[in-house]
Scaffold this motif. Structure first.
Motif, PDB file in Angstrom:
ATOM      1  N   ARG A 109      -2.622  -8.813   4.603  1.00 16.99           N
ATOM      2  CA  ARG A 109      -2.630  -7.899   5.595  1.00 16.99           C
ATOM      3  C   ARG A 109      -1.197  -7.105   5.549  1.00 16.99           C
ATOM      4  NH1 ARG A 109      -2.375 -12.407   8.703  1.00 16.99           N
ATOM      5  NH2 ARG A 109      -4.539 -12.243   9.097  1.00 16.99           N
ATOM      6  N   TYR A 110      -1.147  -5.908   5.732  1.00 14.23           N
ATOM      7  CA  TYR A 110      -0.047  -5.268   5.928  1.00 14.23           C
ATOM      8  C   TYR A 110       0.069  -4.504   7.154  1.00 14.23           C
ATOM      9  CZ  TYR A 110       3.648  -1.623   4.672  1.00 14.23           C
ATOM     10  OH  TYR A 110       4.684  -0.943   4.756  1.00 14.23           O
ATOM     11  N   ASP A 111       1.040  -4.500   8.112  1.00 13.24           N
ATOM     12  CA  ASP A 111       0.959  -3.852   9.415  1.00 13.24           C
ATOM     13  C   ASP A 111       2.143  -2.664   9.439  1.00 13.24           C
ATOM     14  OD1 ASP A 111       3.475  -5.098   9.181  1.00 13.24           O
ATOM     15  OD2 ASP A 111       3.357  -6.531  10.871  1.00 13.24           O
ATOM     16  N   GLY A 112       2.302  -2.247   8.333  1.00 10.66           N
ATOM     17  CA  GLY A 112       3.241  -0.805   8.145  1.00 10.66           C
ATOM     18  C   GLY A 112       4.806  -1.674   7.921  1.00 10.66           C
ATOM     19  N   LYS A 113       5.077  -2.792   8.241  1.00 10.57           N
ATOM     20  CA  LYS A 113       6.519  -3.299   8.059  1.00 10.57           C
ATOM     21  C   LYS A 113       6.333  -4.420   7.301  1.00 10.57           C
ATOM     22  CE  LYS A 113       7.513  -1.916  12.804  1.00 10.57           C
ATOM     23  NZ  LYS A 113       8.313  -2.481  14.318  1.00 10.57           N
ATOM     24  N   GLU A 114       5.628  -5.430   7.356  1.00 13.62           N
ATOM     25  CA  GLU A 114       5.498  -6.320   6.453  1.00 13.62           C
ATOM     26  C   GLU A 114       4.169  -6.685   5.668  1.00 13.62           C
ATOM     27  OE1 GLU A 114       7.316 -11.010   7.356  1.00 13.62           O
ATOM     28  OE2 GLU A 114       5.520 -10.492   8.296  1.00 13.62           O
ATOM     29  N   ASP A 128     -11.258 -14.371  11.062  1.00 11.77           N
ATOM     30  CA  ASP A 128     -10.318 -13.548  10.624  1.00 11.77           C
ATOM     31  C   ASP A 128     -10.174 -13.969   9.269  1.00 11.77           C
ATOM     32  OD1 ASP A 128      -8.518 -11.644  10.223  1.00 11.77           O
ATOM     33  OD2 ASP A 128      -6.743 -12.476  11.370  1.00 11.77           O
TER      34      ASP A 128
END
Length: 269
Positions: A109-114, A128
């Motif tokens: 996953r990528y949350d925009g920061k990590e 999940d």
């Protein structure tokens, strides 16, 4: 009876083995299996991460494949012991069945920061997505591309690496006899691209224009020929009418006016 091998023969064997197991040899994390298709990404005596000849070496020690399956992977290491000094990191150590081969690093996953990655595969835990085998996800450091190793070993790049986050340091690649004006600049490249586009446009537009002009000329020629035919037919009709008007009417005459008309015969008693 075959002669016994001499000690010189054993020395040659030891030397050949040392050469084969030198800097160019790469090992998987099981420290036994040789990655025969991999090559070191760095130069040095401490060892180096290795990638396939069909992959791009990254400065963070991992590989980016350009053939199927695409993605990041952990390759091998030129240090058979995978010591910390070599820079080889086995993030797939939790997956024991890939220690004698490569290991893919899919994005979890990528949350925009990590960005979080998994070792080898991703599965569903019922609610999940998670890393296979219950392995914890991990992060990877940013990297730049090593331009003179693996798949890019023969690339004509003036820089040893290309970073997406920092501008490359200019390198003077001109020879003593070269002229600075011979080195293409960005504006020259743009002009070259514009000329290519203009040439392509001209190559497409000129034939279309010629075809249009030829079609128009043919249409005008056919129109003029049709009008000429109509005018010629009209003149012939007028001439025929005039000729018929000038021809005198002919009167039919009796060929012999002395012919006695038929009379009744008298009745004799």
């Amino acid at each position: 009876m075959l002669p016994r091998p001499s000690w010189h023969f054993f020395c040659v064997l030891v030397l050949c083995e040392a050469l084969v197991r030198g800097e160019g040899t790469c090992y998987y994390p099981d420290r036994v299996t040789v990655a025969s298709a991999d090559v070191p990404c760095f130069s040095g005596d401490a060892g180096s991460p290795c990638c396939s000849k069909n992959a791009i070496c990254l400065s963070n020690g991992y590989c980016m494949s350009i053939i199927q399956p695409f993605g990041l992977s952990r390759g091998s290491c030129s240090d058979s012991q995978w010591s910390s000094a070599s820079g080889c990191k086995d993030v797939c150590s939790s997956v024991t069945n890939v220690r004698n081969g490569g290991c893919s690093l899919p994005l979890l996953r990528y949350d925009g920061k990590e960005a979080l990655y998994c070792a080898n595969s991703i599965v569903s835990n019922g609610t999940d997505l998670a890393c296979a085998g219950g392995a914890p996800p991990f992060t990877l450091p940013d990297a730049s591309i090593i331009t003179n190793k693996a798949i890019l070993a023969n690339a004509s790049c003036p820089l040893s690496s290309v970073s997406p986050t920092a501008p490359p340091t200019p390198v003077n690649t001109s020879s003593p006899t070269s002229n600075p004006g011979d080195i293409p600049t960005a504006s020259q490249d743009n002009d070259h691209e514009n000329r290519k586009v203009a040439a392509v446009g001209a190559g497409v537009g000129v034939p279309l224009g010629v075809l249009f002009v030829c079609s128009l000329a043919w249409a005008l020629f056919e129109r003029n020929r049709r009008l000429s035919m109509l005018q010629s037919m009209s003149r012939q009709a007028v001439t025929t009418q005039e000729q018929s008007d000038r021809i005198p009417m002919m009167k039919f005459r009796v060929a012999n006016q002395n012919i006695i008309p038929p009379q009744e015969l008298g009745v004799h008693s």
